[in-house]
Enzyme design. Structure first.
Site, PDB file in Angstrom:
ATOM      1  N   ARG A 149      -5.950   2.016  -4.745  1.00  0.00           N
ATOM      2  CA  ARG A 149      -5.056   1.364  -3.793  1.00  0.00           C
ATOM      3  C   ARG A 149      -5.028  -0.149  -3.953  1.00  0.00           C
ATOM      4  NH1 ARG A 149      -8.300   3.624   0.299  1.00  0.00           N
ATOM      5  NH2 ARG A 149      -7.736   5.552  -0.699  1.00  0.00           N
ATOM      6  N   ASP A 162     -10.321  -1.248   6.553  1.00  0.00           N
ATOM      7  CA  ASP A 162     -10.967  -0.294   7.460  1.00  0.00           C
ATOM      8  C   ASP A 162     -11.540  -1.032   8.655  1.00  0.00           C
ATOM      9  OD1 ASP A 162     -10.530   1.958   5.862  1.00  0.00           O
ATOM     10  OD2 ASP A 162     -12.389   1.661   4.737  1.00  0.00           O
ATOM     11  N   ARG A 200       0.834  -1.204   0.000  1.00  0.00           N
ATOM     12  CA  ARG A 200       0.000   0.000   0.000  1.00  0.00           C
ATOM     13  C   ARG A 200       0.866   1.250   0.000  1.00  0.00           C
ATOM     14  NH1 ARG A 200      -5.038   1.841   2.596  1.00  0.00           N
ATOM     15  NH2 ARG A 200      -5.039   4.072   2.230  1.00  0.00           N
ATOM     16  N   ASP A 246      -6.999  -1.683   1.059  1.00  0.00           N
ATOM     17  CA  ASP A 246      -7.495  -0.783   2.088  1.00  0.00           C
ATOM     18  C   ASP A 246      -8.198  -1.657   3.119  1.00  0.00           C
ATOM     19  OD1 ASP A 246      -8.197   1.622   3.259  1.00  0.00           O
ATOM     20  OD2 ASP A 246      -9.998   1.882   2.040  1.00  0.00           O
TER      21      ASP A 246
HETATM   22  N1  ROI Z   1     -15.348   2.912  -3.887  1.00  0.00           N
HETATM   23  C1  ROI Z   1     -15.655   1.612  -3.850  1.00  0.00           C
HETATM   24  N2  ROI Z   1     -16.585   1.152  -4.667  1.00  0.00           N
HETATM   25  N3  ROI Z   1     -15.031   0.749  -2.987  1.00  0.00           N
HETATM   26  C2  ROI Z   1     -14.058   1.182  -2.143  1.00  0.00           C
HETATM   27  O1  ROI Z   1     -13.495   0.383  -1.368  1.00  0.00           O
HETATM   28  C3  ROI Z   1     -13.711   2.554  -2.152  1.00  0.00           C
HETATM   29  N4  ROI Z   1     -12.771   3.053  -1.312  1.00  0.00           N
HETATM   30  C4  ROI Z   1     -12.458   4.334  -1.305  1.00  0.00           C
HETATM   31  C5  ROI Z   1     -13.144   5.350  -2.174  1.00  0.00           C
HETATM   32  C6  ROI Z   1     -12.111   6.111  -3.000  1.00  0.00           C
HETATM   33  C7  ROI Z   1     -13.914   6.296  -1.279  1.00  0.00           C
HETATM   34  N5  ROI Z   1     -14.102   4.730  -3.086  1.00  0.00           N
HETATM   35  C8  ROI Z   1     -14.398   3.401  -3.050  1.00  0.00           C
HETATM   36  O2  ROI Z   1     -11.525   4.776  -0.461  1.00  0.00           O
END
Ligand code: ROI
Length: 166
Positions: A97, A102, A88, A100
């Site tokens: 990315r 979260d 990352r 990610d």
């Molecule tokens: N959009 C989608 N569909 N899935 C994501 O995981 C995701 N993650 C993000 C942003 C750029 C907001 N858009 C995303 O960080």
């Protein structure tokens, strides 16, 4: 002596670079190896157009359910370690990315700080989080927001589809 309690935590996974489905599978394997933590379940893999800045590849998303003795901050640090191990780059805030991770929920904890807010501040707005989360926990109540079924009524699921079963 204080003994740490075991908490149920949910982690959102997302990737739109460098073979997203391998990125998510590898991350799920890494979650299963975390110390003082058990991977209970993970959702199907969902594809959706990028929300936010346009001009990015579609994302793959999933949610994992953990049982953990780690504190929220230790768990967050462990998640960042997995992101870093999978290459990352922390450049653009809303940029594409490789991975990610979260921290969506840690028990029923509600907190707001510069490093970690719980529940995740965008959890109630994002179909790509709510749909896989409901697959794992259909009766979930999200602290401060209410029942997941009710939250899902208010978000658009356009373009969101399952691409692989768990
Ligand atoms: N959009 C989608 N569909 N899935 C994501 O995981 C995701 N993650 C993000 C942003 C750029 C907001 N858009 C995303 O960080």
């Amino acid at each position: 002596m204080s003994v740490a309690a075991c908490e149920r935590a949910y982690v959102g996974l997302g990737s739109n670079l460098a073979d997203p489905s391998s990125q998510l599978r590898q991350a799920i394997d890494a979650l299963a190896q975390l110390p003082d933590t058990r991977l209970l379940n993970h959702s199907s893999l969902y594809s959706s157009p990028a929300e936010g800045p346009v001009g990015q590849p579609d994302y793959l998303n999933a949610v994992a359910e953990l049982e953990t003795y780690l504190s929220p901050s230790d768990l967050l640090e462990a998640l960042q370690g997995i992101e870093d191990a999978q290459g990352r780059c922390r450049g653009l805030r809303w940029g594409a990315r490789t991975l990610d991770l979260d921290l969506l929920l840690w028990g029923t904890r509600e907190q707001s700080s510069t490093t970690l807010s719980l529940p995740h501040p965008e959890i109630h707005n994002r179909a790509f989080v709510l749909v896989p989360l409901r697959e794992l926990a259909p009766a979930l109540e999200i602290p401060g927001h209410g029942l997941i079924t009710r939250l899902l009524d208010a978000v658009s699921r356009v373009g969101l589809r399952v691409v692989a079963l768990p």
